[in-house]
Design a protein around this motif. Structure first.
Motif, PDB file in Angstrom:
ATOM      1  N   SER A  92      13.727   3.559  -8.172  1.00 25.62           N
ATOM      2  CA  SER A  92      13.909   3.708  -6.723  1.00 25.62           C
ATOM      3  C   SER A  92      14.786   2.602  -6.162  1.00 25.62           C
ATOM      4  O   SER A  92      15.739   2.854  -5.402  1.00 25.62           O
ATOM      5  CB  SER A  92      12.539   3.698  -6.024  1.00 25.62           C
ATOM      6  N   PHE A  93      14.461   1.374  -6.542  1.00 18.99           N
ATOM      7  CA  PHE A  93      15.203   0.234  -6.012  1.00 18.99           C
ATOM      8  C   PHE A  93      16.648   0.222  -6.485  1.00 18.99           C
ATOM      9  O   PHE A  93      17.590   0.060  -5.697  1.00 18.99           O
ATOM     10  CB  PHE A  93      14.506  -1.064  -6.427  1.00 18.99           C
ATOM     11  N   PHE A  94      16.858   0.422  -7.786  1.00 19.40           N
ATOM     12  CA  PHE A  94      18.211   0.351  -8.331  1.00 19.40           C
ATOM     13  C   PHE A  94      19.091   1.500  -7.854  1.00 19.40           C
ATOM     14  O   PHE A  94      20.299   1.336  -7.680  1.00 19.40           O
ATOM     15  CB  PHE A  94      18.167   0.322  -9.858  1.00 19.40           C
ATOM     16  N   THR A  95      18.500   2.680  -7.648  1.00 25.78           N
ATOM     17  CA  THR A  95      19.279   3.796  -7.112  1.00 25.78           C
ATOM     18  C   THR A  95      19.815   3.452  -5.727  1.00 25.78           C
ATOM     19  O   THR A  95      20.962   3.773  -5.385  1.00 25.78           O
ATOM     20  CB  THR A  95      18.419   5.072  -7.043  1.00 25.78           C
ATOM     21  N   ALA A  96      19.003   2.767  -4.941  1.00 23.19           N
ATOM     22  CA  ALA A  96      19.450   2.347  -3.613  1.00 23.19           C
ATOM     23  C   ALA A  96      20.547   1.297  -3.691  1.00 23.19           C
ATOM     24  O   ALA A  96      21.454   1.257  -2.840  1.00 23.19           O
ATOM     25  CB  ALA A  96      18.269   1.805  -2.811  1.00 23.19           C
ATOM     26  N   LEU A  97      20.504   0.432  -4.715  1.00 25.74           N
ATOM     27  CA  LEU A  97      21.469  -0.665  -4.819  1.00 25.74           C
ATOM     28  C   LEU A  97      22.915  -0.196  -4.880  1.00 25.74           C
ATOM     29  O   LEU A  97      23.829  -0.935  -4.523  1.00 25.74           O
ATOM     30  CB  LEU A  97      21.181  -1.499  -6.072  1.00 25.74           C
ATOM     31  N   ALA A 105      18.508  -4.354   0.542  1.00 31.06           N
ATOM     32  CA  ALA A 105      17.605  -3.668  -0.380  1.00 31.06           C
ATOM     33  C   ALA A 105      16.497  -4.601  -0.843  1.00 31.06           C
ATOM     34  O   ALA A 105      15.324  -4.212  -0.932  1.00 31.06           O
ATOM     35  CB  ALA A 105      18.388  -3.133  -1.580  1.00 31.06           C
ATOM     36  N   THR A 106      16.861  -5.854  -1.132  1.00 28.09           N
ATOM     37  CA  THR A 106      15.866  -6.820  -1.604  1.00 28.09           C
ATOM     38  C   THR A 106      14.837  -7.106  -0.529  1.00 28.09           C
ATOM     39  O   THR A 106      13.633  -7.190  -0.810  1.00 28.09           O
ATOM     40  CB  THR A 106      16.560  -8.125  -2.035  1.00 28.09           C
ATOM     41  N   ALA A 107      15.291  -7.268   0.714  1.00 26.93           N
ATOM     42  CA  ALA A 107      14.353  -7.540   1.804  1.00 26.93           C
ATOM     43  C   ALA A 107      13.369  -6.396   1.983  1.00 26.93           C
ATOM     44  O   ALA A 107      12.168  -6.623   2.170  1.00 26.93           O
ATOM     45  CB  ALA A 107      15.124  -7.777   3.100  1.00 26.93           C
ATOM     46  N   LEU A 108      13.846  -5.163   1.920  1.00 24.63           N
ATOM     47  CA  LEU A 108      12.952  -4.009   2.046  1.00 24.63           C
ATOM     48  C   LEU A 108      11.969  -3.959   0.875  1.00 24.63           C
ATOM     49  O   LEU A 108      10.799  -3.616   1.051  1.00 24.63           O
ATOM     50  CB  LEU A 108      13.764  -2.717   2.113  1.00 24.63           C
ATOM     51  N   PHE A 109      12.443  -4.306  -0.313  1.00 27.36           N
ATOM     52  CA  PHE A 109      11.556  -4.318  -1.476  1.00 27.36           C
ATOM     53  C   PHE A 109      10.491  -5.401  -1.339  1.00 27.36           C
ATOM     54  O   PHE A 109       9.404  -5.301  -1.912  1.00 27.36           O
ATOM     55  CB  PHE A 109      12.368  -4.539  -2.746  1.00 27.36           C
ATOM     56  N   PHE A 110      10.794  -6.436  -0.548  1.00 25.86           N
ATOM     57  CA  PHE A 110       9.851  -7.549  -0.412  1.00 25.86           C
ATOM     58  C   PHE A 110       8.653  -7.233   0.466  1.00 25.86           C
ATOM     59  O   PHE A 110       7.847  -8.112   0.755  1.00 25.86           O
ATOM     60  CB  PHE A 110      10.568  -8.796   0.091  1.00 25.86           C
ATOM     61  N   VAL A 111       8.530  -5.989   0.876  1.00 26.82           N
ATOM     62  CA  VAL A 111       7.260  -5.569   1.452  1.00 26.82           C
ATOM     63  C   VAL A 111       6.203  -5.488   0.352  1.00 26.82           C
ATOM     64  O   VAL A 111       5.008  -5.442   0.633  1.00 26.82           O
ATOM     65  CB  VAL A 111       7.422  -4.210   2.173  1.00 26.82           C
ATOM     66  N   ALA A 112       6.636  -5.522  -0.914  1.00 28.38           N
ATOM     67  CA  ALA A 112       5.702  -5.417  -2.049  1.00 28.38           C
ATOM     68  C   ALA A 112       4.615  -6.493  -2.035  1.00 28.38           C
ATOM     69  O   ALA A 112       3.430  -6.170  -2.196  1.00 28.38           O
ATOM     70  CB  ALA A 112       6.465  -5.444  -3.370  1.00 28.38           C
ATOM     71  N   PRO A 113       4.948  -7.791  -1.855  1.00 21.68           N
ATOM     72  CA  PRO A 113       3.871  -8.776  -1.817  1.00 21.68           C
ATOM     73  C   PRO A 113       2.838  -8.527  -0.709  1.00 21.68           C
ATOM     74  O   PRO A 113       1.662  -8.814  -0.882  1.00 21.68           O
ATOM     75  CB  PRO A 113       4.617 -10.103  -1.593  1.00 21.68           C
ATOM     76  N   LEU A 114       3.308  -7.990   0.428  1.00 21.05           N
ATOM     77  CA  LEU A 114       2.373  -7.651   1.496  1.00 21.05           C
ATOM     78  C   LEU A 114       1.473  -6.497   1.059  1.00 21.05           C
ATOM     79  O   LEU A 114       0.263  -6.495   1.326  1.00 21.05           O
ATOM     80  CB  LEU A 114       3.136  -7.274   2.768  1.00 21.05           C
ATOM     81  N   PHE A 140       5.441  -5.763   8.202  1.00 26.08           N
ATOM     82  CA  PHE A 140       5.781  -4.347   8.348  1.00 26.08           C
ATOM     83  C   PHE A 140       6.639  -4.101   9.585  1.00 26.08           C
ATOM     84  O   PHE A 140       7.464  -3.177   9.600  1.00 26.08           O
ATOM     85  CB  PHE A 140       4.517  -3.491   8.383  1.00 26.08           C
ATOM     86  N   VAL A 141       6.476  -4.918  10.627  1.00 28.55           N
ATOM     87  CA  VAL A 141       7.364  -4.821  11.791  1.00 28.55           C
ATOM     88  C   VAL A 141       8.800  -5.138  11.356  1.00 28.55           C
ATOM     89  O   VAL A 141       9.760  -4.499  11.792  1.00 28.55           O
ATOM     90  CB  VAL A 141       6.910  -5.781  12.911  1.00 28.55           C
ATOM     91  N   GLY A 142       8.935  -6.120  10.462  1.00 20.82           N
ATOM     92  CA  GLY A 142      10.252  -6.448   9.922  1.00 20.82           C
ATOM     93  C   GLY A 142      10.873  -5.282   9.179  1.00 20.82           C
ATOM     94  O   GLY A 142      12.078  -5.025   9.286  1.00 20.82           O
ATOM     95  N   VAL A 143      10.055  -4.552   8.428  1.00 19.84           N
ATOM     96  CA  VAL A 143      10.555  -3.379   7.712  1.00 19.84           C
ATOM     97  C   VAL A 143      11.065  -2.332   8.706  1.00 19.84           C
ATOM     98  O   VAL A 143      12.125  -1.733   8.506  1.00 19.84           O
ATOM     99  CB  VAL A 143       9.451  -2.772   6.814  1.00 19.84           C
ATOM    100  N   VAL A 144      10.298  -2.107   9.776  1.00 19.60           N
ATOM    101  CA  VAL A 144      10.698  -1.131  10.788  1.00 19.60           C
ATOM    102  C   VAL A 144      12.041  -1.540  11.411  1.00 19.60           C
ATOM    103  O   VAL A 144      12.927  -0.706  11.631  1.00 19.60           O
ATOM    104  CB  VAL A 144       9.618  -0.987  11.873  1.00 19.60           C
ATOM    105  N   GLY A 169       9.825   1.941  -3.897  1.00 17.56           N
ATOM    106  CA  GLY A 169       9.764   1.086  -5.078  1.00 17.56           C
ATOM    107  C   GLY A 169       8.769  -0.046  -4.909  1.00 17.56           C
ATOM    108  O   GLY A 169       8.053  -0.405  -5.852  1.00 17.56           O
ATOM    109  N   ALA A 170       8.707  -0.600  -3.703  1.00 15.68           N
ATOM    110  CA  ALA A 170       7.778  -1.699  -3.431  1.00 15.68           C
ATOM    111  C   ALA A 170       6.329  -1.258  -3.588  1.00 15.68           C
ATOM    112  O   ALA A 170       5.488  -1.999  -4.118  1.00 15.68           O
ATOM    113  CB  ALA A 170       8.011  -2.237  -2.021  1.00 15.68           C
TER     114      ALA A 170
END
Length: 330
Positions: A92-97, A105-114, A140-144, A169-170
């Motif tokens: 998922s992540f690499f397809t977006a890259l 893309a990395t910032a959106l993926f960083f919702v994973a730790p949350l 999650f507000v940051g993701v929005v 992916g996250a």
């Protein structure tokens, strides 16, 4: 009692933090290389090559940690599920890259730790207080903000759907790391990494059998789909060295993150994954001339801020536990 003690999760936060920092540095290089190569090679070829090389190095670590006997497991289903989750996360992540700026893309993926912090509550029984839950909400507000639902069109090929791929992916990655914590009490880090590399190999071989000649790529104009379905070709010129570097990164990432999440609480380790964000901005700027837009920067700040709050609260909790333990000893 002896059996329970042997299978209890480890708790060495300093060691875990060291491993996660090494892992995130390797991930940032891996992501940069995949984006760099995405215009000429298919994703499943990169995954096959890096997993094959990574598995060789991982099996060396298996020998150092106890030999092939440590690959035996009583929970093959959970290990298979863990491997499939990380495959989905990466795909998922690499397809977006292929079309999304590296930092975005990395910032959106960083919702994973949350998400890991949230999932550690029902799956691992870890306690997460209101401050950390509030930090998750801020993230999650940051993701929005980064998804920008108020804009009818985005300057990204494929639009909002492509931006959702790192978030999907996250979620898969978060589930995988929670399972790592669950399985880490009875499985060595090298064995955990070997299971993942093997799963990557099998899935990428399946892609090769079905779509390795590129016959499905011709029906798409979208760069992400072409990246996913393009035909295999032999690496040209110095690209062969980039493929080898991908394999080395895969070995380092697989071992380091497995070791990190098996030696400390998920909520302790997860926030340190945010060190990958400055790496992503750096590589995006140096290699691709990309710089996040103001609204994206605002989203990044909120996501990182949420992660930092989670980290600070976890550190306070660890200090209180240490003080109470010293008081009990006295």
């Amino acid at each position: 009692m002896t059996q329970l003690a042997a299978s209890a999760p480890l708790s060495r936060p300093a060691v875990a933090i060291g491993f996660v920092l090494v892992g995130m540095a390797a991930i940032s290089i891996n992501d940069m290389l995949i984006k760099h190569l995405s215009g000429a090679y298919p994703l499943h070829q990169m995954i096959f090559t890096r997993s094959a090389i990574g598995l060789v190095f991982t099996l060396v670590l298996v020998q150092l940690e106890g030999g092939f006997a440590i690959l035996k497991t009583k929970t093959p289903g959970l290990h298979l599920l863990r491997g499939l989750l990380i495959v989905l996360a990466n795909m998922s992540f690499f397809t977006a890259l292929a079309v999304v700026p590296l930092a975005d893309a990395t910032a959106l993926f960083f919702v994973a730790p949350l998400l890991i912090t949230l999932l550690s509550i029902p799956i691992l029984g870890e306690k997460v207080g209101p401050f950390r839950l509030g930090a998750v909400a801020v993230g999650f507000v940051g993701v929005v903000l980064m998804l920008r639902p108020w804009e009818s069109e985005l300057d990204v090929e494929g639009g909002r759907l492509v931006l959702l791929l790192p978030v999907i992916g996250a979620l898969c990655y978060a589930l995988m790391q929670v399972l790592t914590r669950k399985l880490g009490g009875t499985t060595k880090a090298s064995a955990l990494a070997a299971y993942i590399q093997t799963t990557f190999l099998l899935v990428s071989l399946g892609f090769f059998v079905v779509a390795g000649d590129g016959r499905f790529a011709d029906g798409f104009d979208n760069a992400s789909m072409k990246f996913l379905l393009r035909e295999w070709i032999w690496p040209q010129g110095q690209d062969i060295y980039y493929f080898i570097a991908l394999g080395l990164c895969a070995a380092v990432v697989g071992y380091s993150l497995s070791q990190a999440y098996r030696t400390a609480d998920a909520a302790t380790v997860a926030p340190f994954e945010y060190v990958g964000m400055p790496f992503a901005v750096f590589w995006g700027w140096i290699m691709f001339g990309e710089w996040p837009a103001p609204v994206v920067l605002a989203g990044i700040v909120l996501i990182l801020g949420g992660g930092l709050v989670v980290f600070l609260r976890e550190r306070q909790k660890q200090k209180r536990l240490a003080i109470s333990r010293r008081a009990i000893r006295r």
